[in-house]
Scaffold this motif. Structure first.
Motif, PDB file in Angstrom:
ATOM      1  N   PHE A 140       0.835  -1.196   0.000  1.00  0.00           N
ATOM      2  CA  PHE A 140       0.000   0.000   0.000  1.00  0.00           C
ATOM      3  C   PHE A 140       0.878   1.258   0.000  1.00  0.00           C
ATOM      4  N   GLN A 141       1.967   1.231   0.788  1.00  0.00           N
ATOM      5  CA  GLN A 141       2.849   2.394   0.868  1.00  0.00           C
ATOM      6  C   GLN A 141       3.516   2.679  -0.467  1.00  0.00           C
ATOM      7  N   ALA A 142       3.855   1.616  -1.191  1.00  0.00           N
ATOM      8  CA  ALA A 142       4.498   1.796  -2.498  1.00  0.00           C
ATOM      9  C   ALA A 142       3.490   2.101  -3.596  1.00  0.00           C
ATOM     10  N   SER A 143       2.202   1.945  -3.298  1.00  0.00           N
ATOM     11  CA  SER A 143       1.163   2.124  -4.306  1.00  0.00           C
ATOM     12  C   SER A 143       0.736   3.576  -4.399  1.00  0.00           C
ATOM     13  N   THR A 144       0.356   4.000  -5.587  1.00  0.00           N
ATOM     14  CA  THR A 144      -0.172   5.351  -5.785  1.00  0.00           C
ATOM     15  C   THR A 144      -1.701   5.372  -5.749  1.00  0.00           C
ATOM     16  N   ASN A 145      -2.322   4.196  -5.665  1.00  0.00           N
ATOM     17  CA  ASN A 145      -3.781   4.103  -5.610  1.00  0.00           C
ATOM     18  C   ASN A 145      -4.156   3.103  -4.530  1.00  0.00           C
ATOM     19  N   THR A 146      -4.294   3.597  -3.297  1.00  0.00           N
ATOM     20  CA  THR A 146      -4.552   2.720  -2.155  1.00  0.00           C
ATOM     21  C   THR A 146      -5.889   2.017  -2.286  1.00  0.00           C
ATOM     22  N   GLY A 147      -6.896   2.704  -2.861  1.00  0.00           N
ATOM     23  CA  GLY A 147      -8.232   2.106  -2.983  1.00  0.00           C
ATOM     24  C   GLY A 147      -8.211   0.834  -3.810  1.00  0.00           C
ATOM     25  N   SER A 148      -7.554   0.868  -4.970  1.00  0.00           N
ATOM     26  CA  SER A 148      -7.499  -0.322  -5.820  1.00  0.00           C
ATOM     27  C   SER A 148      -6.652  -1.414  -5.173  1.00  0.00           C
ATOM     28  N   ALA A 149      -5.613  -1.011  -4.428  1.00  0.00           N
ATOM     29  CA  ALA A 149      -4.780  -2.006  -3.746  1.00  0.00           C
ATOM     30  C   ALA A 149      -5.591  -2.744  -2.678  1.00  0.00           C
ATOM     31  N   ILE A 150      -6.403  -2.016  -1.929  1.00  0.00           N
ATOM     32  CA  ILE A 150      -7.251  -2.649  -0.907  1.00  0.00           C
ATOM     33  C   ILE A 150      -8.282  -3.558  -1.563  1.00  0.00           C
ATOM     34  N   ALA A 151      -8.862  -3.094  -2.679  1.00  0.00           N
ATOM     35  CA  ALA A 151      -9.841  -3.920  -3.392  1.00  0.00           C
ATOM     36  C   ALA A 151      -9.214  -5.231  -3.860  1.00  0.00           C
ATOM     37  N   GLY A 152      -7.990  -5.165  -4.363  1.00  0.00           N
ATOM     38  CA  GLY A 152      -7.300  -6.381  -4.790  1.00  0.00           C
ATOM     39  C   GLY A 152      -7.072  -7.332  -3.640  1.00  0.00           C
ATOM     40  N   ALA A 153      -6.698  -6.793  -2.465  1.00  0.00           N
ATOM     41  CA  ALA A 153      -6.467  -7.638  -1.294  1.00  0.00           C
ATOM     42  C   ALA A 153      -7.757  -8.342  -0.873  1.00  0.00           C
ATOM     43  N   VAL A 154      -8.864  -7.597  -0.872  1.00  0.00           N
ATOM     44  CA  VAL A 154     -10.152  -8.189  -0.482  1.00  0.00           C
ATOM     45  C   VAL A 154     -10.558  -9.284  -1.456  1.00  0.00           C
ATOM     46  N   LEU A 155     -10.396  -9.016  -2.754  1.00  0.00           N
ATOM     47  CA  LEU A 155     -10.745 -10.020  -3.759  1.00  0.00           C
ATOM     48  C   LEU A 155      -9.869 -11.263  -3.630  1.00  0.00           C
ATOM     49  N   GLY A 156      -8.576 -11.061  -3.385  1.00  0.00           N
ATOM     50  CA  GLY A 156      -7.665 -12.198  -3.239  1.00  0.00           C
ATOM     51  C   GLY A 156      -8.011 -13.053  -2.042  1.00  0.00           C
ATOM     52  N   ILE A 157      -8.256 -12.427  -0.907  1.00  0.00           N
ATOM     53  CA  ILE A 157      -8.618 -13.179   0.297  1.00  0.00           C
ATOM     54  C   ILE A 157      -9.951 -13.883   0.107  1.00  0.00           C
ATOM     55  N   GLY A 158     -10.921 -13.162  -0.535  1.00  0.00           N
ATOM     56  CA  GLY A 158     -12.213 -13.796  -0.797  1.00  0.00           C
ATOM     57  C   GLY A 158     -12.079 -15.001  -1.703  1.00  0.00           C
ATOM     58  N   GLY A 159     -11.230 -14.883  -2.743  1.00  0.00           N
ATOM     59  CA  GLY A 159     -11.002 -16.020  -3.631  1.00  0.00           C
ATOM     60  C   GLY A 159     -10.368 -17.190  -2.916  1.00  0.00           C
ATOM     61  N   SER A 160      -9.423 -16.911  -1.989  1.00  0.00           N
ATOM     62  CA  SER A 160      -8.784 -17.997  -1.244  1.00  0.00           C
ATOM     63  C   SER A 160      -9.790 -18.705  -0.344  1.00  0.00           C
ATOM     64  N   VAL A 161     -10.715 -17.941   0.228  1.00  0.00           N
ATOM     65  CA  VAL A 161     -11.748 -18.555   1.082  1.00  0.00           C
ATOM     66  C   VAL A 161     -12.640 -19.486   0.253  1.00  0.00           C
ATOM     67  N   LEU A 162     -13.043 -19.021  -0.939  1.00  0.00           N
ATOM     68  CA  LEU A 162     -13.878 -19.861  -1.794  1.00  0.00           C
ATOM     69  C   LEU A 162     -13.137 -21.130  -2.216  1.00  0.00           C
ATOM     70  N   LEU A 163     -11.849 -21.006  -2.561  1.00  0.00           N
ATOM     71  CA  LEU A 163     -11.067 -22.196  -2.916  1.00  0.00           C
ATOM     72  C   LEU A 163     -10.948 -23.136  -1.729  1.00  0.00           C
ATOM     73  N   GLY A 164     -10.739 -22.564  -0.546  1.00  0.00           N
ATOM     74  CA  GLY A 164     -10.639 -23.396   0.652  1.00  0.00           C
ATOM     75  C   GLY A 164     -11.921 -24.170   0.911  1.00  0.00           C
ATOM     76  N   ILE A 165     -13.065 -23.498   0.721  1.00  0.00           N
ATOM     77  CA  ILE A 165     -14.361 -24.180   0.908  1.00  0.00           C
ATOM     78  C   ILE A 165     -14.526 -25.288  -0.120  1.00  0.00           C
TER      79      ILE A 165
END
Length: 532
Positions: A140-165
């Motif tokens: 996030f600190q190295a990013s110039t667009n924190t909003g999109s970086a947070i969105a990517g993190a949420v999507l990645g974690i959500g995808g990992s949860v679905l794969l885990g299920i």
């Protein structure tokens, strides 16, 4: 493009935790245990991880700018260490990861309690969550667009949860070896970008001033605002104006990590060859440390030994030089100096010295002056307030004189100096109704035993300007010499020691030649007996 980097981080880190939780949940359910306690542990791990990330961000935001750069450097370095350890561990265990987790869960369940498995789930989530918090915060600190970086993190974690299920329910079959190997390539590039970002923030924090020369201009390759800029700068962390130390840091991270992660298994060295390779690299690092330590020259401050001086009228008045605790002026004048403390002169931190120049020897200053003498002391003009017709003199004279020498040094060299001579005489009598104080003119002819104000002088301003420039150049050279001649050799020496320790520990685990021969003999004998 920032969404892609944090998406991969969230997906990969989250999937590892989801696998562990999913396998533990399957074992608990299969053996008739409730999952409530496990979910409490999972929730606690997630909460603590989020709290860690928020705390780090709040603390960083509350710091002044320079301290923020320092903290960003530390967080970036820790994140690189975390992701490096994760990549190396996964390169060795990804193929059998699921089997290892299942074996650990079976072992814990075999002890007759589900508490160990719940703790296992909690620690797994906490470990991955903490690593993700630090790694994503650095991203996030190295990013110039924190909003999109947070969105990517949420999507990645959500995808990992679905794969885990999906894996838990048996509906998804995932080749973990290929998955982790594929994401490792991307994570190596992201981590290398964090190395570059950490080196840049270290420079902005004042920790790293060496190797800051620009190498190439990449604006043509990644124009500002373009998709290519988003990929190179946003995802891979490669700036458009990389410095020398940043290029070296990027290469020194990417090349070894790529070799460790993607060297073909069939061509990887065996146990003995691996030990020899580590010992060889350790020896090369040690030799490199010695060579850089010896070869890098120390910084030198290049300034003249003598400084030109000008008198009170701005005319050149010889030179002065520092000889230990004595200031020597051309013409033979010498003054012993006494330390007076530290002082900042034109932005330069200096040591301040004072001295009392020796007065001219001669008779005591006269206590009485005629009108002609007073006029001569005033530069040939009758002083204001004195009327020759009304106050013809002679006058009683009370003399006052201060003679102060100030010297400022930096790194043991003369930086600036000045001598201020101030003389005055107070006149009474001679028809004067009130006393008159006369400041002596610089070109006045002084009575014996008195120093003329014309003796005042100061170091030429151009000399101090040149000295300041030399100090700036010296500071840059000193930082470079410290980094390349001290920090780099120390890093190479630590790398050599680490490789040596790892090689020796691996050597103890490898059977000796005698043990291998004995084992081979026993195996041959066993086969012969069985054949007979």
């Amino acid at each position: 493009m920032h969404v892609l980097a944090t998406f991969v981080i969230g997906l990969r880190e989250g999937l590892e935790a989801a696998l562990i939780v999913g396998i533990i949940a399957a074992f608990l359910k299969k053996n008739g245990h409730r999952l409530t306690t496990m979910w409490i542990g999972v929730g606690a791990g997630i909460a603590i991880s989020i709290a860690v990330g928020i705390t780090l961000k709040v603390v960083e935001s509350a710091l002044p700018q320079r301290q923020q750069e320092m903290m960003e450097t530390v967080i970036g370095a820790v994140a690189v260490v975390f992701v490096t350890g994760m990549i190396i561990w996964m390169s060795k265990h990804s193929r059998g990861l699921k089997r290892e987790i299942e074996a650990a869960a079976q072992s814990a369940l075999g002890e007759g309690t589900s508490r160990a498995m719940v703790i296992m789930a909690f620690l797994a989530v906490l470990k991955e969550g903490f690593e993700s918090a630090v790694f994503m915060l650095a991203t996030f600190q190295a990013s110039t667009n924190t909003g999109s970086a947070i969105a990517g993190a949420v999507l990645g974690i959500g995808g990992s949860v679905l794969l885990g299920i999906g894996i838990y329910r048996g509906g998804v079959s995932l080749n973990l070896g290929k998955f982790f190997k594929g994401t490792s390539a991307f994570l190596i590039l992201i981590a290398a970008g964090l190395v570059v970002s950490a080196l840049r923030t270290a420079h902005e924090a004042g920790w790293l001033n060496a190797g800051q020369a620009r190498t190439v201009d990449l604006h043509w390759l990644a124009p500002v605002g373009s998709i290519r800029s988003a990929v190179f700068t946003g995802v891979l962390g490669i700036p458009a104006d990389p410095r020398v130390v940043e290029v070296l840091g990027w290469l020194l991270y990417v090349i070894p990590m790529a070799l460790v992660s993607f060297w073909p298994v069939a061509h990887r060295p065996g146990a003995i060859q691996s030990i020899r390779l580590k010992l060889g690299v350790a020896a090369a690092c040690a030799i490199g440390a010695v060579v850089t330590f010896v070869a890098v020259p120390s910084a030198t401050l290049d300034v003249p030994s003598a400084a030109p001086v000008v008198d009170a009228g701005g005319a050149t008045a010889g030179t002065v030089r520092l000889d230990g605790a004595t200031l020597q002026r051309s013409g033979g004048e010498q003054t012993h100096l006494t330390r007076a403390g530290r002082a900042t002169v034109t932005g330069v931190r200096t040591n301040h010295f004072t001295g009392s120049p020796a007065s001219e020897s001669g008779a005591k200053a006269p206590s009485s002056l005629t009108l002609a003498q007073v006029t001569a002391l005033n530069g040939g003009r009758v002083p204001v307030g004195v009327d020759p017709a009304v106050n013809p003199g002679p006058y009683r004279a009370a003399w006052h004189q201060s003679d102060k020498l100030d010297v400022w040094t930096s790194h043991g060299r003369l930086y600036d100096a000045s001598r201020a001579v101030r003389s005055s005489v107070t006149l009474t009598g001679g028809g004067l109704n009130t006393q008159r104080t006369l400041t002596i003119a610089p070109d006045a002819t002084m009575p014996a035993g008195m120093t003329a104000p014309g003796a005042s002088w100061s170091v030429k301003p151009s000399y101090t300007d040149d000295f300041s420039s030399a100090l700036n150049h010296f500071a840059g050279e000193r930082d470079s010499a410290t980094f390349w001649g001290r920090v780099v050799p120390l890093g190479l020496l630590l790398a050599a020691i680490t490789l040596l320790v790892v090689a020796l520990r691996a050597r103890r685990r490898v059977p000796s030649t005698r043990e291998r021969v004995s084992a081979t003999t026993r195996d041959t004998s066993s086969r012969s007996s069985a054949h007979a």
